[in-house]
Design an enzyme around this catalytic site. Structure first.
Site, PDB file in Angstrom:
ATOM      1  N   TYR A   1       0.774  -1.115  -0.030  1.00  0.00           N
ATOM      2  CA  TYR A   1       0.212  -0.069   0.072  1.00  0.00           C
ATOM      3  C   TYR A   1       1.033   1.326   0.054  1.00  0.00           C
ATOM      4  O   TYR A   1       0.661   2.087  -0.635  1.00  0.00           O
ATOM      5  CB  TYR A   1      -1.030  -0.114   1.169  1.00  0.00           C
ATOM      6  CG  TYR A   1      -1.813   1.265   1.363  1.00  0.00           C
ATOM      7  CD1 TYR A   1      -2.892   1.536   0.558  1.00  0.00           C
ATOM      8  CD2 TYR A   1      -1.319   2.270   2.316  1.00  0.00           C
ATOM      9  CE1 TYR A   1      -3.477   2.605   0.918  1.00  0.00           C
ATOM     10  CE2 TYR A   1      -1.980   3.419   2.474  1.00  0.00           C
ATOM     11  CZ  TYR A   1      -3.065   3.542   1.994  1.00  0.00           C
ATOM     12  OH  TYR A   1      -3.871   4.824   1.855  1.00  0.00           O
TER      13      TYR A   1
ATOM     14  N   LYS B   1       1.181   3.872  -3.006  1.00  0.00           N
ATOM     15  CA  LYS B   1       0.646   5.216  -2.695  1.00  0.00           C
ATOM     16  C   LYS B   1       1.877   6.250  -3.065  1.00  0.00           C
ATOM     17  O   LYS B   1       1.576   7.454  -3.616  1.00  0.00           O
ATOM     18  CB  LYS B   1       0.258   5.463  -1.399  1.00  0.00           C
ATOM     19  CG  LYS B   1      -0.955   4.940  -0.855  1.00  0.00           C
ATOM     20  CD  LYS B   1      -2.226   5.305  -1.793  1.00  0.00           C
ATOM     21  CE  LYS B   1      -2.690   6.435  -0.851  1.00  0.00           C
ATOM     22  NZ  LYS B   1      -4.037   6.910  -1.622  1.00  0.00           N
TER      23      LYS B   1
END
Length: 386
Positions: free
Chosen positions: A148, A152
């Site tokens: 993640y 990002k």
């Protein structure tokens, strides 16, 4: 943009907690709002807010949703916490490819403003950070402990790199910025707080970990909504495009120990606050083993890990940031909030300590937890002296 025409905002991930709250706030200010998400909101939408159902991984869906809007608030993402963090393929597809689809559609359809909702994690990977600012470099991609955070970072880089890109049809340029929020809380939050309350009610929250002086940050949903509105406004010509190409850390501006932050929630629901404190290295290793087990049996049984390695770092290692840039360039002024409204929200839905809960059940759970941690501690022994 034509003079006198009302602005239309598209919110990707608009049916999530922050997206819906942001939509309602924009609507109250007279802005037209379109929500784009894979599923409809679980709350009734006001008649003048439009919902477009679609998948951000599909360019045709994104193109349809963005047609006719002036500003995109890109909140959609996947893999923030729990077992979602372990689904690498979906995380890549939503966070990286989905963002590329949004950027492509903005350029092709002449959308001049894009605000991207990023994360503290683009610069944080378990190292201590005290009052950091936006001058900090991105954490090298190979050092991110989870997919993640890495994706990002890739998405934020792409968004900021696209700032100044020429829009097709000679209609100007795309101006972009990124917000990096802390952990989000507020009444009705559905991602983190129910999981925490579940642990409290099941008796799993029996220990804390890490240095009691460690500090992290949180952001109330209303402060984050305000930051999005200010960032979008700061991309306009009236504000000299002052946020264009910039990133901003966003929080309540009050560093606090992670577990002390949640003390009012624990005690407000009628439970004792844990006295046992364990070393963060032990919890990190326990999370590592849990992830290994999930990798093995996840395809057959997608259980919810108690904690992931990233969650251990995010909750137990000091990292907090200055709001100075957001205050000066956006006019961001976080309002003070606490967990009282969160406690009341859960209590109004029947949560709270049951005085008739089984003492035998608690004893069995204590034995299970102690056994688990003993097993983890013993697992270190083969490595001693190696």
């Amino acid at each position: 943009m034509e003079a006198g025409r009302a602005h239309t905002f598209l919110i990707t991930g608009g049916c999530g907690y922050v997206g819906y709250r942001l939509a309602c706030s924009l609507r109250q200010k007279g802005t037209k709002v379109v929500l784009f998400d894979t599923v409809p909101p679980n709350q009734e939408l006001p008649e003048d807010i439009v919902f477009v159902q679609g998948d951000i991984r599909e360019y045709a869906h994104v193109e349809k949703a963005i047609t006719g809007v002036d500003c995109v608030l890109h909140l959609a993402s996947y893999g923030m916490s729990g077992r979602e963090q372990l689904n690498r393929h979906l995380i890549e597809a939503v966070n990286v490819q989905g963002t590329q689809n949004v950027l492509k559609a903005c350029i092709e359809l002449g959308v001049s403003r894009l605000v991207y909702t990023s994360t503290f994690n683009v610069v944080f990977g378990g190292q201590e950070i005290k009052n950091g600012d936006e001058g900090l470099p991105y954490l090298p991609l190979h050092l991110h402990p989870d997919h993640y955070s890495r994706t990002k970072s890739l998405a934020e880089m792409a968004v900021l790199k696209a700032n100044g890109a020429a829009l097709e049809g000679g209609s100007g340029v795309l101006r972009t910025c990124a917000l990096r929020p802390a952990g989000i809380y507020g009444p009705g939050e559905q991602r983190h707080l129910p999981r925490i309350v579940g642990y409290i009610e099941k008796g799993i929250f029996r220990f804390v970990y890490g240095d009691p002086s460690s500090l992290v940050e949180f952001v109330h949903v209303d402060n984050l909504v305000s930051a999005h509105e200010l960032a979008a406004e700061a991309l306009t010509s009236e504000k000299q495009h002052r946020s264009a190409g910039q990133a901003y850390f966003i929080s309540d501006g009050r560093p606090v120990n992670n577990f002390e932050f949640f003390r009012p929630l624990v005690e407000g629901l009628g439970y004792p606050f844990p006295k046992l404190r364990l070393p963060i290295s032990l919890i990190y290793f326990f999370a590592f083993l849990t992830e290994m087990v999930h990798n093995l049996i996840g395809p057959f049984y997608n259980f919810q890990p108690l904690l992931t390695r990233t969650e251990v770092y995010k909750t137990g290692v000091t990292h907090y940031f200055s709001m100075a840039k957001a205050k000066v360039e956006l006019g961001y002024e976080p309002q003070e909030h606490n967990l009282d409204e969160v406690v009341q929200w859960f209590r109004s839905r029947g949560h709270g300590k049951n005085p008739h809960s089984s003492s035998l059940g608690r004893l069995l759970l204590d034995i299970l937890l102690v056994s688990a941690f003993v097993a983890v501690a013993l697992s270190f022994l083969p490595f001693v002296g190696s």
